[in-house]
Scaffold this active site. Sequence first.
Site, PDB file in Angstrom:
ATOM      1  N   THR A 118     -12.754  30.174  18.128  1.00 50.65           N
ATOM      2  CA  THR A 118     -13.305  29.644  16.883  1.00 50.65           C
ATOM      3  C   THR A 118     -13.592  30.804  15.941  1.00 50.65           C
ATOM      4  OG1 THR A 118     -14.304  27.860  18.129  1.00 50.65           O
ATOM      5  CG2 THR A 118     -15.162  28.241  15.924  1.00 50.65           C
ATOM      6  N   GLU A 148      -9.609  24.567  19.598  1.00 53.63           N
ATOM      7  CA  GLU A 148      -9.817  23.651  20.715  1.00 53.63           C
ATOM      8  C   GLU A 148     -11.086  22.834  20.482  1.00 53.63           C
ATOM      9  OE1 GLU A 148     -13.047  25.864  21.081  1.00 53.63           O
ATOM     10  OE2 GLU A 148     -12.797  24.083  22.323  1.00 53.63           O
ATOM     11  N   PHE A 149     -11.131  21.649  21.068  1.00 56.03           N
ATOM     12  CA  PHE A 149     -12.275  20.750  20.915  1.00 56.03           C
ATOM     13  C   PHE A 149     -12.822  20.348  22.274  1.00 56.03           C
ATOM     14  CE2 PHE A 149     -11.827  20.359  16.379  1.00 56.03           C
ATOM     15  CZ  PHE A 149     -10.473  20.608  16.169  1.00 56.03           C
ATOM     16  N   ARG A 151     -15.016  20.080  25.647  1.00 52.29           N
ATOM     17  CA  ARG A 151     -16.447  20.175  25.954  1.00 52.29           C
ATOM     18  C   ARG A 151     -16.606  20.812  27.322  1.00 52.29           C
ATOM     19  NH1 ARG A 151     -17.289  14.017  26.137  1.00 52.29           N
ATOM     20  NH2 ARG A 151     -15.136  14.310  26.862  1.00 52.29           N
ATOM     21  N   ASN A 207     -17.789  20.299  14.728  1.00 52.73           N
ATOM     22  CA  ASN A 207     -19.025  20.660  15.438  1.00 52.73           C
ATOM     23  C   ASN A 207     -20.247  20.419  14.568  1.00 52.73           C
ATOM     24  OD1 ASN A 207     -17.731  21.248  17.761  1.00 52.73           O
ATOM     25  ND2 ASN A 207     -17.987  23.472  17.647  1.00 52.73           N
ATOM     26  N   LEU A 249     -25.696  10.150  19.749  1.00 48.10           N
ATOM     27  CA  LEU A 249     -26.928   9.597  19.155  1.00 48.10           C
ATOM     28  C   LEU A 249     -28.029   9.557  20.208  1.00 48.10           C
ATOM     29  CD1 LEU A 249     -25.585   6.646  16.932  1.00 48.10           C
ATOM     30  CD2 LEU A 249     -26.489   8.867  16.164  1.00 48.10           C
ATOM     31  N   CYS A 259     -21.436  26.790  21.485  1.00 51.80           N
ATOM     32  CA  CYS A 259     -20.671  26.414  20.285  1.00 51.80           C
ATOM     33  C   CYS A 259     -21.520  25.905  19.122  1.00 51.80           C
ATOM     34  CB  CYS A 259     -19.601  25.395  20.671  1.00 51.80           C
ATOM     35  SG  CYS A 259     -18.315  26.128  21.684  1.00 51.80           S
ATOM     36  N   LYS A 319     -26.465  21.469  29.218  1.00 51.57           N
ATOM     37  CA  LYS A 319     -26.049  20.068  29.343  1.00 51.57           C
ATOM     38  C   LYS A 319     -25.578  19.869  30.769  1.00 51.57           C
ATOM     39  CE  LYS A 319     -21.603  19.379  28.125  1.00 51.57           C
ATOM     40  NZ  LYS A 319     -20.429  19.212  27.289  1.00 51.57           N
TER      41      LYS A 319
HETATM   42  C1  UDX Z   1     -14.479  31.279  23.208  1.00 56.53           C
HETATM   43  C2  UDX Z   1     -15.144  31.575  21.893  1.00 56.53           C
HETATM   44  O1  UDX Z   1     -16.329  32.258  22.153  1.00 56.53           O
HETATM   45  C3  UDX Z   1     -15.459  30.327  21.150  1.00 56.53           C
HETATM   46  O2  UDX Z   1     -15.858  30.636  19.842  1.00 56.53           O
HETATM   47  C4  UDX Z   1     -14.242  29.480  21.013  1.00 56.53           C
HETATM   48  O3  UDX Z   1     -14.611  28.233  20.542  1.00 56.53           O
HETATM   49  C5  UDX Z   1     -13.520  29.331  22.265  1.00 56.53           C
HETATM   50  O4  UDX Z   1     -13.309  30.526  22.978  1.00 56.53           O
HETATM   51  P1  UDX Z   1     -15.479  30.778  25.524  1.00 56.53           P
HETATM   52  O5  UDX Z   1     -14.177  30.519  26.184  1.00 56.53           O
HETATM   53  O6  UDX Z   1     -16.670  30.005  25.978  1.00 56.53           O
HETATM   54  O7  UDX Z   1     -15.354  30.551  23.951  1.00 56.53           O
HETATM   55  O8  UDX Z   1     -15.782  32.358  25.549  1.00 56.53           O
HETATM   56  P2  UDX Z   1     -16.127  33.289  26.733  1.00 56.53           P
HETATM   57  O9  UDX Z   1     -16.521  32.459  27.905  1.00 56.53           O
HETATM   58  O10 UDX Z   1     -17.030  34.313  26.194  1.00 56.53           O
HETATM   59  O11 UDX Z   1     -14.689  33.956  27.108  1.00 56.53           O
HETATM   60  C6  UDX Z   1     -14.071  34.939  26.355  1.00 56.53           C
HETATM   61  C7  UDX Z   1     -13.236  35.786  27.317  1.00 56.53           C
HETATM   62  O12 UDX Z   1     -12.464  36.737  26.597  1.00 56.53           O
HETATM   63  C8  UDX Z   1     -14.107  36.546  28.299  1.00 56.53           C
HETATM   64  O13 UDX Z   1     -13.632  36.308  29.601  1.00 56.53           O
HETATM   65  C9  UDX Z   1     -13.882  38.021  27.907  1.00 56.53           C
HETATM   66  O14 UDX Z   1     -13.936  38.885  29.037  1.00 56.53           O
HETATM   67  C10 UDX Z   1     -12.499  37.952  27.306  1.00 56.53           C
HETATM   68  N1  UDX Z   1     -12.179  39.058  26.392  1.00 56.53           N
HETATM   69  C11 UDX Z   1     -12.982  39.307  25.330  1.00 56.53           C
HETATM   70  C12 UDX Z   1     -11.023  39.838  26.627  1.00 56.53           C
HETATM   71  O15 UDX Z   1     -10.322  39.643  27.581  1.00 56.53           O
HETATM   72  N2  UDX Z   1     -10.708  40.847  25.762  1.00 56.53           N
HETATM   73  C13 UDX Z   1     -11.498  41.129  24.703  1.00 56.53           C
HETATM   74  O16 UDX Z   1     -11.180  42.063  23.957  1.00 56.53           O
HETATM   75  C14 UDX Z   1     -12.672  40.345  24.480  1.00 56.53           C
HETATM   76  C1  UDX Z   2     -19.110  21.052  21.892  1.00 53.28           C
HETATM   77  C2  UDX Z   2     -18.160  19.998  21.284  1.00 53.28           C
HETATM   78  O1  UDX Z   2     -18.474  18.720  21.792  1.00 53.28           O
HETATM   79  C3  UDX Z   2     -16.728  20.350  21.623  1.00 53.28           C
HETATM   80  O2  UDX Z   2     -15.824  19.441  20.988  1.00 53.28           O
HETATM   81  C4  UDX Z   2     -16.429  21.764  21.129  1.00 53.28           C
HETATM   82  O3  UDX Z   2     -15.148  22.156  21.453  1.00 53.28           O
HETATM   83  C5  UDX Z   2     -17.401  22.746  21.702  1.00 53.28           C
HETATM   84  O4  UDX Z   2     -18.721  22.356  21.423  1.00 53.28           O
HETATM   85  P1  UDX Z   2     -20.152  21.538  24.247  1.00 53.28           P
HETATM   86  O5  UDX Z   2     -20.822  22.674  23.615  1.00 53.28           O
HETATM   87  O6  UDX Z   2     -19.521  21.712  25.569  1.00 53.28           O
HETATM   88  O7  UDX Z   2     -19.000  20.971  23.261  1.00 53.28           O
HETATM   89  O8  UDX Z   2     -21.267  20.405  24.410  1.00 53.28           O
HETATM   90  P2  UDX Z   2     -21.557  18.911  23.894  1.00 53.28           P
HETATM   91  O9  UDX Z   2     -21.212  17.949  24.955  1.00 53.28           O
HETATM   92  O10 UDX Z   2     -20.985  18.707  22.579  1.00 53.28           O
HETATM   93  O11 UDX Z   2     -23.150  19.006  23.757  1.00 53.28           O
HETATM   94  C6  UDX Z   2     -23.698  19.948  22.887  1.00 53.28           C
HETATM   95  C7  UDX Z   2     -25.215  19.848  22.929  1.00 53.28           C
HETATM   96  O12 UDX Z   2     -25.663  18.660  22.284  1.00 53.28           O
HETATM   97  C8  UDX Z   2     -25.798  19.838  24.340  1.00 53.28           C
HETATM   98  O13 UDX Z   2     -26.948  20.646  24.383  1.00 53.28           O
HETATM   99  C9  UDX Z   2     -26.166  18.360  24.539  1.00 53.28           C
HETATM  100  O14 UDX Z   2     -27.266  18.211  25.424  1.00 53.28           O
HETATM  101  C10 UDX Z   2     -26.573  17.965  23.121  1.00 53.28           C
HETATM  102  N1  UDX Z   2     -26.446  16.516  22.837  1.00 53.28           N
HETATM  103  C11 UDX Z   2     -25.215  15.932  22.935  1.00 53.28           C
HETATM  104  C12 UDX Z   2     -27.579  15.799  22.430  1.00 53.28           C
HETATM  105  O15 UDX Z   2     -28.686  16.326  22.328  1.00 53.28           O
HETATM  106  N2  UDX Z   2     -27.430  14.456  22.142  1.00 53.28           N
HETATM  107  C13 UDX Z   2     -26.220  13.820  22.229  1.00 53.28           C
HETATM  108  O16 UDX Z   2     -26.172  12.611  21.955  1.00 53.28           O
HETATM  109  C14 UDX Z   2     -25.073  14.579  22.639  1.00 53.28           C
END
Ligand code: UDX
Ligand code: UDX
Length: 427
Positions: A118, A148-149, A151, A207, A249, A259, A319
């Site tokens: 993102t 990507e979307f 969860r 988001n 909701l 995120c 969550k």
């Molecule tokens: C990531 C982004 O943080 C988020 O904004 C986006 O929506 C989806 O991708 P996430 O997969 O949760 O989310 O990130 P994270 O779990 O931090 O993984 C990133 C990976 O990239 C880590 O394993 C890190 O070691 C790796 N990385 C980072 C590299 O291999 N090379 C780099 O230079 C930096």
């Molecule tokens: C979110 C988006 O759903 C996903 O599409 C995107 O790619 C990454 O961010 P995620 O962060 O895994 O995914 O969690 P999500 O299931 O969306 O919940 C986010 C937060 O909202 C959690 O802390 C959850 O407890 C809270 N939540 C969710 C509420 O408080 N009320 C609700 O009704 C739903």
Amino acid sequence: MNICIIGAGYVGLTTAAVLAELGHEVHCIDHDEWKIRLLNNGEVPFYEPGLEELIAKNDNYLTFSGRWDDIKRAAVVVICVGTPPRPDGGTDLRYIEAVLDRLATTIKSYKTIVTKSTVPPGTNEWMRAELIRKGVKPQLFRIVSNPEFLREGSAVYDMFHPDKIVVGLEPDDDQSLAVMQAVYAGINAPYLTTSLTGAELIKYAANAFLATKISFINEMARICDAFAVDVNDIARGIGLDPRIGPHFLRAGLGYGGSCFPKDIKALEHAARSRQVEPHLLKAVQTINATQLDVCFQKLNEQLAPLTDKKIAVLGISFKPNTDDTRFSPAEALIRRLSENGCTVAAYDPKATLSEPLTRVTQVQSVHEAIQGADGLVIATDWDEFRTLDWGQVKAAMNGTLVFDGRNCLDRHAVEQSGLRYMGVGRP
Ligand code: UDX
Ligand code: UDX
């Protein structure tokens, strides 16, 4: 196809496993040697339902290494590195920049470079210009923004069953959509094509809108408390309107995770950078930031003085179905209770407290947590907490208060056991 995934985090690993399952030859690169060693031992460095099994099932098509040379043979390179928040709310793009440096010295044949991390609006256009500035011939690559979307907790399912595939393209790019359709061949979903910046903003808007729904229902919960109405009835009532829909909701402790908090701040930051005042985004964050105060106040009213009270907190992750505690409201509540002199026994099926806290013990079962507790808090809505034997819970506790911080319990079952039920906007 031969595909390279850079970054083996939630998004990178899930993408790698799903694309291998679709039959592609996938090489996943990460600079974290510990992670690569773990993955080559068949382990996944975090809990995500079904991911370890999917990786094991496809180990013939999947490699994990720190080897950037693997990019040479790849037709498609997918960037999934972290884009952490900066203190000013902007986005730290140093890992993206590090990847561009590597790509600039590695690209020798045509590549479709796909950004899945993102990133703020305008980043993919900047990435294209940066690669050319670093010496890569423009005809040797195309940039595609493909946010990507998924969860956490249902990442594998979400990637196999997306409700859309968003493809952001350069203005004159008439070939990369076909490449993306080949990458996701076997996945049935509508394609939405737009500009690079359009795709980046769809991600943030999605988001931000979901978080807005959560802050809306949390504000409604405060109004419901004032009028002695059950906010769950409100959510059910308005959710029947297809223009509103029943999802996201559920009132409670507020949203957390890697995120929502960071993406909304980043969108606010992007808006301000173009002199657009983000009134709504600010309000969404203010409601979320004060939701913990509202919930803590409710607990304090019921259990004061809190000092030396023993509280059982069920849930640490942000969550259910994940061990991720990034920006976890549950952990923030535990910290607040500790700061106010409580003794806390915290339990979570998968997550671990991210830091030691005074008078806070992480225990291995609900049974252990509730022994002699003056109050019980549901902080994360794991399924196992919904079906507890409330008679047993009452017998083990010292007090009778059950604070349902996720409005996920059947209040009648709790009250029938002689316990006092308190929800969020459920007077
Ligand atoms: C990531 C982004 O943080 C988020 O904004 C986006 O929506 C989806 O991708 P996430 O997969 O949760 O989310 O990130 P994270 O779990 O931090 O993984 C990133 C990976 O990239 C880590 O394993 C890190 O070691 C790796 N990385 C980072 C590299 O291999 N090379 C780099 O230079 C930096
Ligand atoms: C979110 C988006 O759903 C996903 O599409 C995107 O790619 C990454 O961010 P995620 O962060 O895994 O995914 O969690 P999500 O299931 O969306 O919940 C986010 C937060 O909202 C959690 O802390 C959850 O407890 C809270 N939540 C969710 C509420 O408080 N009320 C609700 O009704 C739903």
